[in-house]
Motif scaffolding. Sequence first.
Motif, PDB file in Angstrom:
ATOM      1  N   LYS A   1       0.989  -1.299   0.420  1.00  0.00           N
ATOM      2  CA  LYS A   1       0.056  -0.211  -0.327  1.00  0.00           C
ATOM      3  C   LYS A   1       0.943   1.415   0.319  1.00  0.00           C
ATOM      4  CE  LYS A   1      -4.376  -2.279   0.478  1.00  0.00           C
ATOM      5  NZ  LYS A   1      -5.130  -1.638  -0.740  1.00  0.00           N
ATOM      6  N   LEU A   2       0.092   2.214  -0.171  1.00  0.00           N
ATOM      7  CA  LEU A   2       1.322   3.842  -0.678  1.00  0.00           C
ATOM      8  C   LEU A   2       0.046   4.524   0.963  1.00  0.00           C
ATOM      9  CD1 LEU A   2       1.550   4.292  -4.559  1.00  0.00           C
ATOM     10  CD2 LEU A   2       2.736   3.559  -2.663  1.00  0.00           C
ATOM     11  N   THR A   3       1.252   5.545   0.967  1.00  0.00           N
ATOM     12  CA  THR A   3       0.443   6.634   1.416  1.00  0.00           C
ATOM     13  C   THR A   3      -0.606   7.897   0.787  1.00  0.00           C
ATOM     14  OG1 THR A   3       2.383   8.048   1.797  1.00  0.00           O
ATOM     15  CG2 THR A   3       2.134   6.053   3.646  1.00  0.00           C
ATOM     16  N   ASN A   4      -0.551   8.402   1.205  1.00  0.00           N
ATOM     17  CA  ASN A   4      -1.760   9.389   0.306  1.00  0.00           C
ATOM     18  C   ASN A   4      -0.782  10.664   0.052  1.00  0.00           C
ATOM     19  OD1 ASN A   4      -3.835  10.856  -1.045  1.00  0.00           O
ATOM     20  ND2 ASN A   4      -3.199  12.145   0.417  1.00  0.00           N
ATOM     21  N   ASP A   5      -0.127  10.648   0.781  1.00  0.00           N
ATOM     22  CA  ASP A   5       1.930  11.528  -0.366  1.00  0.00           C
ATOM     23  C   ASP A   5       2.003  11.268  -0.950  1.00  0.00           C
ATOM     24  OD1 ASP A   5       0.749  13.625   2.244  1.00  0.00           O
ATOM     25  OD2 ASP A   5       2.482  12.888   3.461  1.00  0.00           O
ATOM     26  N   GLN A   6       2.663   9.705  -0.609  1.00  0.00           N
ATOM     27  CA  GLN A   6       3.141   8.987  -1.454  1.00  0.00           C
ATOM     28  C   GLN A   6       2.424   8.716  -3.782  1.00  0.00           C
ATOM     29  OE1 GLN A   6       4.065   4.877   0.528  1.00  0.00           O
ATOM     30  NE2 GLN A   6       6.012   5.855  -0.180  1.00  0.00           N
ATOM     31  N   PHE A   7       1.196   8.190  -2.967  1.00  0.00           N
ATOM     32  CA  PHE A   7       0.191   8.214  -4.288  1.00  0.00           C
ATOM     33  C   PHE A   7      -0.220   9.642  -5.161  1.00  0.00           C
ATOM     34  CE2 PHE A   7      -3.515   7.666  -6.145  1.00  0.00           C
ATOM     35  CZ  PHE A   7      -4.029   6.358  -7.314  1.00  0.00           C
ATOM     36  N   MET A   8      -0.341  10.883  -4.323  1.00  0.00           N
ATOM     37  CA  MET A   8      -0.970  12.501  -4.948  1.00  0.00           C
ATOM     38  C   MET A   8       0.791  12.860  -5.585  1.00  0.00           C
ATOM     39  SD  MET A   8      -3.218  12.120  -5.124  1.00  0.00           S
ATOM     40  CE  MET A   8      -3.836  13.484  -5.403  1.00  0.00           C
ATOM     41  N   ALA A   9       1.924  12.572  -4.542  1.00  0.00           N
ATOM     42  CA  ALA A   9       3.526  12.958  -5.565  1.00  0.00           C
ATOM     43  C   ALA A   9       3.520  11.999  -6.921  1.00  0.00           C
ATOM     44  CB  ALA A   9       4.236  12.752  -4.521  1.00  0.00           C
ATOM     45  N   GLY A  10       3.566  10.990  -6.656  1.00  0.00           N
ATOM     46  CA  GLY A  10       3.588  10.378  -8.376  1.00  0.00           C
ATOM     47  C   GLY A  10       2.704  10.742  -9.039  1.00  0.00           C
ATOM     48  N   TYR A  11       1.492  10.636  -8.777  1.00  0.00           N
ATOM     49  CA  TYR A  11       0.551  11.532 -10.090  1.00  0.00           C
ATOM     50  C   TYR A  11       0.293  12.734 -10.217  1.00  0.00           C
ATOM     51  CZ  TYR A  11      -4.288  11.710 -12.065  1.00  0.00           C
ATOM     52  OH  TYR A  11      -4.833  12.236 -12.988  1.00  0.00           O
ATOM     53  N   GLY A  12       1.338  14.073  -9.699  1.00  0.00           N
ATOM     54  CA  GLY A  12       1.643  15.423 -10.320  1.00  0.00           C
ATOM     55  C   GLY A  12       2.566  15.086 -10.536  1.00  0.00           C
ATOM     56  N   ALA A  13       3.486  14.156 -10.096  1.00  0.00           N
ATOM     57  CA  ALA A  13       4.879  14.054 -11.388  1.00  0.00           C
ATOM     58  C   ALA A  13       4.714  13.309 -12.773  1.00  0.00           C
ATOM     59  CB  ALA A  13       5.851  13.080 -10.170  1.00  0.00           C
ATOM     60  N   VAL A  14       3.235  12.152 -12.218  1.00  0.00           N
ATOM     61  CA  VAL A  14       3.754  11.559 -13.951  1.00  0.00           C
ATOM     62  C   VAL A  14       2.703  12.770 -14.581  1.00  0.00           C
ATOM     63  CG1 VAL A  14       1.173  10.993 -13.456  1.00  0.00           C
ATOM     64  CG2 VAL A  14       3.059   9.672 -15.833  1.00  0.00           C
ATOM     65  N   GLN A  15       2.118  13.912 -14.214  1.00  0.00           N
ATOM     66  CA  GLN A  15       1.886  15.136 -15.303  1.00  0.00           C
ATOM     67  C   GLN A  15       2.543  15.377 -16.011  1.00  0.00           C
ATOM     68  OE1 GLN A  15      -1.644  14.960 -15.680  1.00  0.00           O
ATOM     69  NE2 GLN A  15      -1.760  13.860 -13.945  1.00  0.00           N
ATOM     70  N   ALA A  16       4.411  15.811 -15.564  1.00  0.00           N
ATOM     71  CA  ALA A  16       5.434  16.494 -15.616  1.00  0.00           C
ATOM     72  C   ALA A  16       6.407  16.328 -16.650  1.00  0.00           C
ATOM     73  CB  ALA A  16       6.087  17.153 -14.386  1.00  0.00           C
ATOM     74  N   VAL A  17       6.006  14.538 -17.035  1.00  0.00           N
ATOM     75  CA  VAL A  17       6.741  14.276 -17.690  1.00  0.00           C
ATOM     76  C   VAL A  17       6.362  13.936 -19.327  1.00  0.00           C
ATOM     77  CG1 VAL A  17       7.909  12.614 -16.122  1.00  0.00           C
ATOM     78  CG2 VAL A  17       5.677  11.480 -17.405  1.00  0.00           C
ATOM     79  N   PRO A  18       6.832  13.455 -20.360  1.00  0.00           N
ATOM     80  CA  PRO A  18       6.304  13.542 -21.486  1.00  0.00           C
ATOM     81  C   PRO A  18       5.741  11.757 -21.662  1.00  0.00           C
ATOM     82  CG  PRO A  18       8.720  12.983 -21.707  1.00  0.00           C
ATOM     83  CD  PRO A  18       8.675  13.499 -20.540  1.00  0.00           C
ATOM     84  N   GLY A  19       5.030  11.373 -22.700  1.00  0.00           N
ATOM     85  CA  GLY A  19       4.532   9.874 -22.783  1.00  0.00           C
ATOM     86  C   GLY A  19       3.389  10.112 -21.844  1.00  0.00           C
ATOM     87  N   PRO A  20       2.964   9.013 -21.877  1.00  0.00           N
ATOM     88  CA  PRO A  20       1.587   8.373 -21.236  1.00  0.00           C
ATOM     89  C   PRO A  20       1.559   8.574 -19.989  1.00  0.00           C
ATOM     90  CG  PRO A  20       2.874   6.072 -22.064  1.00  0.00           C
ATOM     91  CD  PRO A  20       3.533   7.069 -22.848  1.00  0.00           C
ATOM     92  N   LEU A  21      -0.209   8.839 -19.569  1.00  0.00           N
ATOM     93  CA  LEU A  21      -0.092   8.729 -18.100  1.00  0.00           C
ATOM     94  C   LEU A  21      -0.321   7.478 -17.436  1.00  0.00           C
ATOM     95  CD1 LEU A  21      -2.987  11.909 -17.543  1.00  0.00           C
ATOM     96  CD2 LEU A  21      -0.545  11.740 -17.412  1.00  0.00           C
ATOM     97  N   PHE A  22      -0.132   6.345 -18.357  1.00  0.00           N
ATOM     98  CA  PHE A  22      -0.206   4.868 -17.315  1.00  0.00           C
ATOM     99  C   PHE A  22       1.514   4.798 -17.043  1.00  0.00           C
ATOM    100  CE2 PHE A  22      -4.798   2.132 -18.467  1.00  0.00           C
ATOM    101  CZ  PHE A  22      -5.237   3.425 -18.818  1.00  0.00           C
TER     102      PHE A  22
END
Length: 403
Positions: free
Chosen positions: A265-286
């Motif tokens: 399991k992930l903490t909310n901080d880990q989960f949302m930090a990763g989801y925010g970071a994936v917006q900043a990289v090229p390529g697919p969100l998956f």
Amino acid sequence: MNRRAFGLGALWEVFWAASKLGLTSFGGPIAHIGYFRDEYVVRRQWLSDRAFADLVALCQFLPGPASSQLGMAIGAKRAGIIGAIAAWIGFTFPSALLMIAFAFSADTLSLAGAGWLQGLKLAAVAIVAQAVWSMARSLAPDRSRASLMFGSACMAILVPNMWGQLLPLLISAVIGITLLKPQTEKEQPAEQQDDKHPVGRISAAVMLVIFFLLLILLPIAGTWTGSPVLSMVDSIYRAGSLVFGGGHVVLPMLEVEFLGSGELKLTNDQFMAGYGAVQAVPGPLFTFAAYIGAALQTGPMRIGYALIALIAIFLPSFLLLIGTLPFWDALKRNRIAQAALKGVNAGIVGILLAALYDPIFIDTVTSSEQFVLVLILFAFSQLWKRPPWQTVLLAAIAGLLFL
């Protein structure tokens, strides 16, 4: 299209073109489609506009990441099934490697109370809100579909588990078949050179059988063996199998599976930090799945978990695409399928709206100042039309300076 026998030359061309797109395609699936058309139709002339539009329609029809599936479909047209795999690797791995690196670097940074982290979480709120707004305008533009959207949102909020995502989609499909009329389009003859399919019907049928077998057997195997790896693969494979609408919609399904306490399991901080970071990289969100796999483990197993998670979330898209490609011409004219898809698309927006409320908003926005920053980020993205990576960068800087 200049069709020639499949070989190493064609395979290398596919991989190289997809890698270039994987390194430069910012902005999400809609922007990716524009990049793809410029590269594959205009510059390389691998297929016609007509064939490109047909493949876009197919990828919108299937669950999974539309832009990745489009790349795989073009790779398959150019160099067969191996070409589809080469296109996936080229387009996906730049983003996946960046997300794995972020998971490693997050360990060395202080997550507790970090302003930059809160900024990333607030960026996720604004970006998902912008996705809800845009998708509602296109997928729920009338009273019937807007009602489906709000009904699905209510059900997803009141039933906070996997069934809160599945039931609204099933009900929306049934209502779509019953009440919604499929969009009628004038039939246009396909161009002669685009009628040939590089995948045989027998191979396609095998892919579809594998898809459904994995969907049924993975949860059984995970429960029977108690293996944490199989449980992770089951959760991620199921999310990749059932998500219509792209990367933003996969968030609530992955949140149900991986947010909390326990071995995987992930903490909310880990989960949302990763989801925010994936917006900043090229390529697919998956490729967010690669981050999840890396964040779930420590030590040398992390990269293995990341790669397994990455394959698990894209595998259903690959199997469905290859399995459907030879049958698409008939399927796209099926009026029942069209009507069901209209209902499902409206339901998807409702599920995303519910996720925007819980867990994204209520777990992230804790003060009026943070809500003001979300409004600024939303306006920056929606009104000023800035790409997601700029929104994420602004949020991280603002969080570092002011939160």
